[in-house]
Write a protein that holds these residues in place. Sequence first.
Motif, PDB file in Angstrom:
ATOM      1  N   ARG A  16      39.198  42.779  46.730  1.00 20.40           N
ATOM      2  CA  ARG A  16      39.592  42.019  45.538  1.00 20.40           C
ATOM      3  C   ARG A  16      38.470  41.088  45.079  1.00 20.40           C
ATOM      4  O   ARG A  16      38.220  40.934  43.881  1.00 20.40           O
ATOM      5  CB  ARG A  16      40.871  41.239  45.817  1.00 20.40           C
ATOM      6  CG  ARG A  16      42.095  42.124  45.878  1.00 20.40           C
ATOM      7  CD  ARG A  16      43.396  41.328  46.003  1.00 20.40           C
ATOM      8  NE  ARG A  16      44.418  42.178  46.573  1.00 20.40           N
ATOM      9  CZ  ARG A  16      44.668  42.289  47.880  1.00 20.40           C
ATOM     10  NH1 ARG A  16      43.994  41.580  48.753  1.00 20.40           N
ATOM     11  NH2 ARG A  16      45.621  43.095  48.314  1.00 20.40           N
ATOM     12  N   THR A  17      37.772  40.469  46.037  1.00 18.43           N
ATOM     13  CA  THR A  17      36.642  39.607  45.700  1.00 18.43           C
ATOM     14  C   THR A  17      35.529  40.419  45.044  1.00 18.43           C
ATOM     15  O   THR A  17      34.932  39.982  44.052  1.00 18.43           O
ATOM     16  CB  THR A  17      36.117  38.889  46.966  1.00 18.43           C
ATOM     17  OG1 THR A  17      37.173  38.088  47.503  1.00 18.43           O
ATOM     18  CG2 THR A  17      34.926  38.006  46.648  1.00 18.43           C
ATOM     19  N   ALA A  18      35.255  41.600  45.571  1.00 15.08           N
ATOM     20  CA  ALA A  18      34.236  42.472  44.980  1.00 15.08           C
ATOM     21  C   ALA A  18      34.629  42.864  43.560  1.00 15.08           C
ATOM     22  O   ALA A  18      33.793  42.848  42.642  1.00 15.08           O
ATOM     23  CB  ALA A  18      34.029  43.713  45.850  1.00 15.08           C
ATOM     24  N   LEU A  19      35.883  43.204  43.368  1.00 12.98           N
ATOM     25  CA  LEU A  19      36.372  43.574  42.041  1.00 12.98           C
ATOM     26  C   LEU A  19      36.237  42.398  41.069  1.00 12.98           C
ATOM     27  O   LEU A  19      35.759  42.570  39.939  1.00 12.98           O
ATOM     28  CB  LEU A  19      37.827  44.046  42.119  1.00 12.98           C
ATOM     29  CG  LEU A  19      38.500  44.418  40.798  1.00 12.98           C
ATOM     30  CD1 LEU A  19      37.756  45.551  40.099  1.00 12.98           C
ATOM     31  CD2 LEU A  19      39.954  44.819  41.058  1.00 12.98           C
ATOM     32  N   ASP A  20      36.615  41.211  41.494  1.00 11.47           N
ATOM     33  CA  ASP A  20      36.491  40.023  40.642  1.00 11.47           C
ATOM     34  C   ASP A  20      35.036  39.768  40.259  1.00 11.47           C
ATOM     35  O   ASP A  20      34.740  39.394  39.118  1.00 11.47           O
ATOM     36  CB  ASP A  20      37.069  38.787  41.334  1.00 11.47           C
ATOM     37  CG  ASP A  20      38.583  38.836  41.463  1.00 11.47           C
ATOM     38  OD1 ASP A  20      39.223  39.659  40.768  1.00 11.47           O
ATOM     39  OD2 ASP A  20      39.120  38.049  42.278  1.00 11.47           O
ATOM     40  N   THR A  21      34.130  39.983  41.191  1.00  8.60           N
ATOM     41  CA  THR A  21      32.694  39.801  40.931  1.00  8.60           C
ATOM     42  C   THR A  21      32.232  40.750  39.831  1.00  8.60           C
ATOM     43  O   THR A  21      31.543  40.340  38.889  1.00  8.60           O
ATOM     44  CB  THR A  21      31.885  40.045  42.222  1.00  8.60           C
ATOM     45  OG1 THR A  21      32.284  39.078  43.206  1.00  8.60           O
ATOM     46  CG2 THR A  21      30.391  39.926  41.977  1.00  8.60           C
ATOM     47  N   LEU A  22      32.606  42.020  39.939  1.00  9.35           N
ATOM     48  CA  LEU A  22      32.199  43.003  38.930  1.00  9.35           C
ATOM     49  C   LEU A  22      32.838  42.716  37.572  1.00  9.35           C
ATOM     50  O   LEU A  22      32.201  42.887  36.530  1.00  9.35           O
ATOM     51  CB  LEU A  22      32.551  44.414  39.389  1.00  9.35           C
ATOM     52  CG  LEU A  22      31.777  44.947  40.591  1.00  9.35           C
ATOM     53  CD1 LEU A  22      32.244  46.358  40.931  1.00  9.35           C
ATOM     54  CD2 LEU A  22      30.284  44.922  40.352  1.00  9.35           C
ATOM     55  N   LYS A  23      34.097  42.276  37.583  1.00 17.29           N
ATOM     56  CA  LYS A  23      34.782  41.973  36.315  1.00 17.29           C
ATOM     57  C   LYS A  23      34.136  40.808  35.571  1.00 17.29           C
ATOM     58  O   LYS A  23      34.248  40.708  34.358  1.00 17.29           O
ATOM     59  CB  LYS A  23      36.263  41.673  36.570  1.00 17.29           C
ATOM     60  CG  LYS A  23      37.093  42.913  36.814  1.00 17.29           C
ATOM     61  CD  LYS A  23      38.556  42.537  36.979  1.00 17.29           C
ATOM     62  CE  LYS A  23      39.444  43.760  37.024  1.00 17.29           C
ATOM     63  NZ  LYS A  23      40.862  43.382  37.136  1.00 17.29           N
ATOM     64  N   LYS A  24      33.455  39.937  36.303  1.00 14.25           N
ATOM     65  CA  LYS A  24      32.738  38.810  35.676  1.00 14.25           C
ATOM     66  C   LYS A  24      31.381  39.254  35.122  1.00 14.25           C
ATOM     67  O   LYS A  24      30.664  38.443  34.535  1.00 14.25           O
ATOM     68  CB  LYS A  24      32.511  37.698  36.698  1.00 14.25           C
ATOM     69  CG  LYS A  24      33.764  36.993  37.142  1.00 14.25           C
ATOM     70  CD  LYS A  24      33.402  35.960  38.201  1.00 14.25           C
ATOM     71  CE  LYS A  24      34.623  35.403  38.867  1.00 14.25           C
ATOM     72  NZ  LYS A  24      34.272  34.560  40.027  1.00 14.25           N
ATOM     73  N   GLY A  25      31.019  40.499  35.368  1.00 14.35           N
ATOM     74  CA  GLY A  25      29.728  40.985  34.894  1.00 14.35           C
ATOM     75  C   GLY A  25      28.592  40.705  35.866  1.00 14.35           C
ATOM     76  O   GLY A  25      27.419  40.859  35.526  1.00 14.35           O
ATOM     77  N   GLU A  26      28.944  40.309  37.067  1.00 12.25           N
ATOM     78  CA  GLU A  26      27.928  39.996  38.070  1.00 12.25           C
ATOM     79  C   GLU A  26      27.644  41.210  38.941  1.00 12.25           C
ATOM     80  O   GLU A  26      28.451  42.130  39.028  1.00 12.25           O
ATOM     81  CB  GLU A  26      28.405  38.826  38.940  1.00 12.25           C
ATOM     82  CG  GLU A  26      28.617  37.548  38.161  1.00 12.25           C
ATOM     83  CD  GLU A  26      29.240  36.447  38.989  1.00 12.25           C
ATOM     84  OE1 GLU A  26      29.368  36.604  40.226  1.00 12.25           O
ATOM     85  OE2 GLU A  26      29.627  35.430  38.401  1.00 12.25           O
ATOM     86  N   ARG A  27      26.508  41.183  39.576  1.00 13.68           N
ATOM     87  CA  ARG A  27      26.097  42.250  40.488  1.00 13.68           C
ATOM     88  C   ARG A  27      26.726  41.998  41.854  1.00 13.68           C
ATOM     89  O   ARG A  27      26.824  40.859  42.299  1.00 13.68           O
ATOM     90  CB  ARG A  27      24.576  42.236  40.597  1.00 13.68           C
ATOM     91  CG  ARG A  27      24.006  43.465  41.153  1.00 13.68           C
ATOM     92  CD  ARG A  27      23.368  44.299  40.037  1.00 13.68           C
ATOM     93  NE  ARG A  27      22.929  45.542  40.644  1.00 13.68           N
ATOM     94  CZ  ARG A  27      23.449  46.700  40.346  1.00 13.68           C
ATOM     95  NH1 ARG A  27      24.361  46.806  39.432  1.00 13.68           N
ATOM     96  NH2 ARG A  27      23.042  47.783  40.947  1.00 13.68           N
ATOM     97  N   LEU A  28      27.131  43.044  42.508  1.00 11.08           N
ATOM     98  CA  LEU A  28      27.705  42.929  43.848  1.00 11.08           C
ATOM     99  C   LEU A  28      26.580  43.043  44.875  1.00 11.08           C
ATOM    100  O   LEU A  28      25.844  44.026  44.888  1.00 11.08           O
ATOM    101  CB  LEU A  28      28.734  44.035  44.071  1.00 11.08           C
ATOM    102  CG  LEU A  28      29.473  43.993  45.399  1.00 11.08           C
ATOM    103  CD1 LEU A  28      30.346  42.740  45.475  1.00 11.08           C
ATOM    104  CD2 LEU A  28      30.324  45.232  45.565  1.00 11.08           C
ATOM    105  N   HIS A  29      26.436  42.027  45.700  1.00 14.08           N
ATOM    106  CA  HIS A  29      25.443  42.069  46.767  1.00 14.08           C
ATOM    107  C   HIS A  29      26.053  42.751  47.984  1.00 14.08           C
ATOM    108  O   HIS A  29      27.241  42.559  48.276  1.00 14.08           O
ATOM    109  CB  HIS A  29      24.984  40.655  47.132  1.00 14.08           C
ATOM    110  CG  HIS A  29      24.274  39.973  46.012  1.00 14.08           C
ATOM    111  ND1 HIS A  29      22.971  40.238  45.677  1.00 14.08           N
ATOM    112  CD2 HIS A  29      24.707  39.057  45.117  1.00 14.08           C
ATOM    113  CE1 HIS A  29      22.625  39.515  44.644  1.00 14.08           C
ATOM    114  NE2 HIS A  29      23.667  38.786  44.276  1.00 14.08           N
TER     115      HIS A  29
END
Length: 173
Positions: A16-29
């Motif tokens: 869910r945290t990874a999904l939220d990161t992508l939805k904000k337009g950020e890159r997933l580390h």
Amino acid sequence: MILPQQYLDAVSPFFRTALDTLKKGERLHPAAFIGSFSTGQTIPIVFSGNSDDEKDGWAYHIKQLAAIYAADYICVLMESWSLPQKHAHLYKDILHKYGSVGASPYAQDVISISIETPTSIWMSQRPIRLLPPSKKRRAFDLPAAGDFQRYTEAAGRFSGLLPNSQLIDPTSG
């Protein structure tokens, strides 16, 4: 066989945290989560993987921490490229022609998820899609227990990291 619910419950918040990161337009580390059921503790490790040496170093550190904390599982999340099923059989030809899957026109952005348990490694890849009208905001479907494939044999730097791993390395011996 499907991923035991105990593991899915433990790692689902990371998805869910990874999904939220992508939805904000950020890159997933890339990240690893070292977990212990007996202590309820999870140690997150965000790492970089710009070179094979860096990746090898991070795998070594993850393995050491898993031993120190008597980990029961390690979940690794990272963005990667995959080939759609209809092009998967062309893998070697694509590597020869383009040098990598990511450089090919067939590359598909995915979230690669591995969950290592003492006896298995569970893998899932979730396609990443754009969230229109944005060109930066992205998403993937959260995996369910049945979306993971179980392997008892695994090779590679991010497998066999648990101290009590019973995974078989098919490349050895």
